[in-house]
Motif scaffolding. Structure first.
Motif, PDB file in Angstrom:
ATOM      1  N   PRO A 157       0.843  -1.208   0.000  1.00 57.69           N
ATOM      2  CA  PRO A 157       0.000   0.000   0.000  1.00 57.69           C
ATOM      3  C   PRO A 157       0.876   1.256   0.000  1.00 57.69           C
ATOM      4  N   LEU A 158       0.535   2.201  -0.883  1.00 61.39           N
ATOM      5  CA  LEU A 158       1.289   3.447  -0.986  1.00 61.39           C
ATOM      6  C   LEU A 158       0.565   4.615  -0.319  1.00 61.39           C
ATOM      7  N   HIS A 159      -0.752   4.609  -0.354  1.00 60.60           N
ATOM      8  CA  HIS A 159      -1.497   5.751   0.197  1.00 60.60           C
ATOM      9  C   HIS A 159      -2.916   5.305   0.544  1.00 60.60           C
ATOM     10  N   TYR A 160      -3.418   5.848   1.659  1.00 59.60           N
ATOM     11  CA  TYR A 160      -4.792   5.580   2.090  1.00 59.60           C
ATOM     12  C   TYR A 160      -5.575   6.893   2.096  1.00 59.60           C
ATOM     13  N   ASN A 161      -6.808   6.839   1.623  1.00 61.18           N
ATOM     14  CA  ASN A 161      -7.738   7.962   1.716  1.00 61.18           C
ATOM     15  C   ASN A 161      -9.025   7.422   2.348  1.00 61.18           C
ATOM     16  N   LEU A 162      -9.258   7.794   3.607  1.00 57.58           N
ATOM     17  CA  LEU A 162     -10.345   7.214   4.392  1.00 57.58           C
ATOM     18  C   LEU A 162     -11.363   8.285   4.752  1.00 57.58           C
ATOM     19  N   MET A 163     -12.637   7.966   4.573  1.00 55.34           N
ATOM     20  CA  MET A 163     -13.740   8.852   4.950  1.00 55.34           C
ATOM     21  C   MET A 163     -14.726   8.053   5.798  1.00 55.34           C
ATOM     22  N   LEU A 164     -15.106   8.617   6.940  1.00 51.61           N
ATOM     23  CA  LEU A 164     -16.034   7.970   7.863  1.00 51.61           C
ATOM     24  C   LEU A 164     -17.172   8.911   8.205  1.00 51.61           C
ATOM     25  N   SER A 165     -18.363   8.351   8.354  1.00 51.78           N
ATOM     26  CA  SER A 165     -19.546   9.091   8.810  1.00 51.78           C
ATOM     27  C   SER A 165     -20.161   8.303   9.957  1.00 51.78           C
ATOM     28  N   GLY A 175     -18.344   3.981   5.817  1.00 50.87           N
ATOM     29  CA  GLY A 175     -16.999   4.378   5.445  1.00 50.87           C
ATOM     30  C   GLY A 175     -16.702   4.088   3.992  1.00 50.87           C
ATOM     31  N   GLU A 176     -15.730   4.819   3.495  1.00 52.28           N
ATOM     32  CA  GLU A 176     -15.228   4.602   2.139  1.00 52.28           C
ATOM     33  C   GLU A 176     -13.709   4.774   2.184  1.00 52.28           C
ATOM     34  N   VAL A 177     -12.991   3.804   1.677  1.00 57.77           N
ATOM     35  CA  VAL A 177     -11.537   3.844   1.679  1.00 57.77           C
ATOM     36  C   VAL A 177     -11.025   3.620   0.261  1.00 57.77           C
ATOM     37  N   ASN A 178     -10.040   4.429  -0.121  1.00 59.05           N
ATOM     38  CA  ASN A 178      -9.345   4.274  -1.396  1.00 59.05           C
ATOM     39  C   ASN A 178      -7.872   4.015  -1.088  1.00 59.05           C
ATOM     40  N   VAL A 179      -7.359   2.889  -1.567  1.00 59.69           N
ATOM     41  CA  VAL A 179      -5.986   2.488  -1.298  1.00 59.69           C
ATOM     42  C   VAL A 179      -5.242   2.394  -2.618  1.00 59.69           C
ATOM     43  N   GLN A 180      -4.122   3.078  -2.694  1.00 61.43           N
ATOM     44  CA  GLN A 180      -3.255   2.964  -3.864  1.00 61.43           C
ATOM     45  C   GLN A 180      -2.278   1.816  -3.625  1.00 61.43           C
ATOM     46  N   LEU A 181      -2.278   0.847  -4.515  1.00 58.06           N
ATOM     47  CA  LEU A 181      -1.500  -0.377  -4.351  1.00 58.06           C
ATOM     48  C   LEU A 181      -0.411  -0.463  -5.407  1.00 58.06           C
ATOM     49  N   GLU A 182       0.734  -0.959  -4.967  1.00 57.48           N
ATOM     50  CA  GLU A 182       1.843  -1.277  -5.875  1.00 57.48           C
ATOM     51  C   GLU A 182       2.024  -2.784  -5.905  1.00 57.48           C
ATOM     52  N   MET A 197     -18.026  -6.398   9.555  1.00 59.19           N
ATOM     53  CA  MET A 197     -18.368  -5.299   8.657  1.00 59.19           C
ATOM     54  C   MET A 197     -19.252  -5.809   7.533  1.00 59.19           C
ATOM     55  N   HIS A 198     -19.999  -4.898   6.946  1.00 58.86           N
ATOM     56  CA  HIS A 198     -20.806  -5.218   5.772  1.00 58.86           C
ATOM     57  C   HIS A 198     -20.232  -4.457   4.583  1.00 58.86           C
ATOM     58  N   ILE A 199     -19.779  -5.193   3.604  1.00 59.11           N
ATOM     59  CA  ILE A 199     -19.181  -4.597   2.416  1.00 59.11           C
ATOM     60  C   ILE A 199     -20.278  -4.326   1.392  1.00 59.11           C
ATOM     61  N   GLU A 200     -20.388  -3.084   0.957  1.00 62.27           N
ATOM     62  CA  GLU A 200     -21.400  -2.716  -0.030  1.00 62.27           C
ATOM     63  C   GLU A 200     -20.871  -2.816  -1.458  1.00 62.27           C
ATOM     64  N   ALA A 201     -19.644  -2.383  -1.673  1.00 59.56           N
ATOM     65  CA  ALA A 201     -19.107  -2.375  -3.043  1.00 59.56           C
ATOM     66  C   ALA A 201     -17.594  -2.450  -2.988  1.00 59.56           C
ATOM     67  N   VAL A 202     -17.015  -3.113  -3.998  1.00 60.95           N
ATOM     68  CA  VAL A 202     -15.559  -3.220  -4.157  1.00 60.95           C
ATOM     69  C   VAL A 202     -15.239  -2.943  -5.619  1.00 60.95           C
ATOM     70  N   ARG A 203     -14.301  -2.029  -5.842  1.00 63.05           N
ATOM     71  CA  ARG A 203     -13.883  -1.713  -7.202  1.00 63.05           C
ATOM     72  C   ARG A 203     -12.352  -1.668  -7.258  1.00 63.05           C
ATOM     73  N   VAL A 204     -11.797  -2.183  -8.330  1.00 56.63           N
ATOM     74  CA  VAL A 204     -10.350  -2.157  -8.563  1.00 56.63           C
ATOM     75  C   VAL A 204     -10.118  -1.535  -9.928  1.00 56.63           C
ATOM     76  N   ALA A 205      -9.337  -0.463  -9.963  1.00 56.85           N
ATOM     77  CA  ALA A 205      -9.056   0.250 -11.209  1.00 56.85           C
ATOM     78  C   ALA A 205      -7.550   0.378 -11.374  1.00 56.85           C
ATOM     79  N   GLU A 206      -7.110   0.501 -12.617  1.00 56.05           N
ATOM     80  CA  GLU A 206      -5.683   0.598 -12.922  1.00 56.05           C
ATOM     81  C   GLU A 206      -5.313   2.048 -13.183  1.00 56.05           C
ATOM     82  N   ILE A 245     -13.311   0.551  -1.507  1.00 54.97           N
ATOM     83  CA  ILE A 245     -14.247  -0.283  -0.750  1.00 54.97           C
ATOM     84  C   ILE A 245     -15.221   0.636  -0.020  1.00 54.97           C
ATOM     85  N   ILE A 246     -16.510   0.366  -0.177  1.00 57.29           N
ATOM     86  CA  ILE A 246     -17.572   1.077   0.542  1.00 57.29           C
ATOM     87  C   ILE A 246     -18.195   0.089   1.529  1.00 57.29           C
TER      88      ILE A 246
END
Length: 270
Positions: A157-165, A175-182, A197-206, A245-246
């Motif tokens: 993991p290179l960077h985390y961007n985390l948002m919580l309500s 919550g929603e987390v975006n992780v930059q992966l190498e 936890m309950h996972i609502e959505a998972v997306r992987v983009a290049e 991940i949401i």
């Protein structure tokens, strides 16, 4: 003439001793020694007063112990009731209310017309796939990445961007987390730590610009408390990917993850 029988002289002390023997006493002359050797009462008024104080103190200590025990039991029952009420099913919130299984009954999030038997069949198929993959790893004589005590090192993991309500009215959060992966080593598995936890959505983009990588399936592995993302193809080495991940979950009443605590001030729990 008959001889007179000689008798010892009689003194007052002998008379008193003879009288004492006749009366059944110890034969001691009257005086301070006789008074000291005479029978005494076994208990006195002073001893009775001391005994009463001891009994009263013991009774007071027993009553205090019972009162403290009852107060502790009442407080524990009240605390458990508060925790059970807070851990109940989440209610629909305002603008940031949770979606998915956290606020809907089981099966409410399924597309219309999809029978429950089909949903169960899909879950059974996923379980069969998991078993087949585990058997494949066993044939390799290796543990699968999600069964190892540490996370695999093929991703960095290179960077985390985390948002919580957080929603304090029903003790839930989204919550929603975006992780930059190498990618260090090619693999089609992404393994993360996650629990309850309950996972609502998972997306992987290049590279955030290229097309996304299709997610085949996801599953939890409670034995090691991880969440596994299985992709349709392996991630390429020395490339960067973005994982999104949401999710939503309860704010726990235990010392676990995102948890809550409370204190009492002026008789009010806060």
């Amino acid at each position: 003439m008959a001889l007179e029988e000689k008798r010892p002289p009689v003194n007052p002390m002998m008379i008193e001793e003879e009288a004492a023997l006749r009366n059944g006493s110890r034969g001691l002359p009257p005086g301070p020694w006789a008074e000291a050797a005479g029978p005494r009462p076994r208990t006195t008024e002073r001893h009775i007063a001391v005994h009463k104080r001891l009994v009263l103190g013991f009774a007071v200590s027993i009553l205090a112990l019972l009162a403290v025990t009852m107060i502790a039991v009442l407080l524990s029952v009240r605390f458990e009731e508060c925790g059970a009420a807070a851990d109940g099913p989440p209610r629909a919130g305002g603008n940031g209310s949770l979606s998915g299984a956290a606020r809907q009954p089981p099966g409410a999030g399924q597309p219309p017309g999809r029978p429950e038997e089909e949903v169960r069949g899909g879950e059974a198929a996923e379980e069969e796939e998991e078993e087949e993959e585990e058997e494949e790893w066993q044939r390799r004589r290796e543990l699968p990445p999600w069964a190892r005590p540490r996370l695999p090192r093929h991703l960095r993991p290179l960077h985390y961007n985390l948002m919580l309500s957080a929603f304090m009215e029903n003790f839930t959060f989204s919550g929603e987390v975006n992780v930059q992966l190498e990618v260090r080593n090619a693999s089609r598995y992404i393994v993360l730590h996650a629990h309850r936890m309950h996972i609502e959505a998972v997306r992987v983009a290049e590279d955030k610009l290229a097309g996304g990588v299709r997610v085949a399936r996801t599953f939890f592995y409670p034995q090691t408390q991880v969440f596994v993302v299985v992709l349709n193809r392996s991630l390429e080495v020395q490339r960067s990917y973005n994982l999104k991940i949401i999710y939503n979950a309860l704010i726990e009443n235990e010392l676990l993850g995102f948890f809550r605590s409370s204190y009492v001030l002026h008789g009010e729990r806060r």
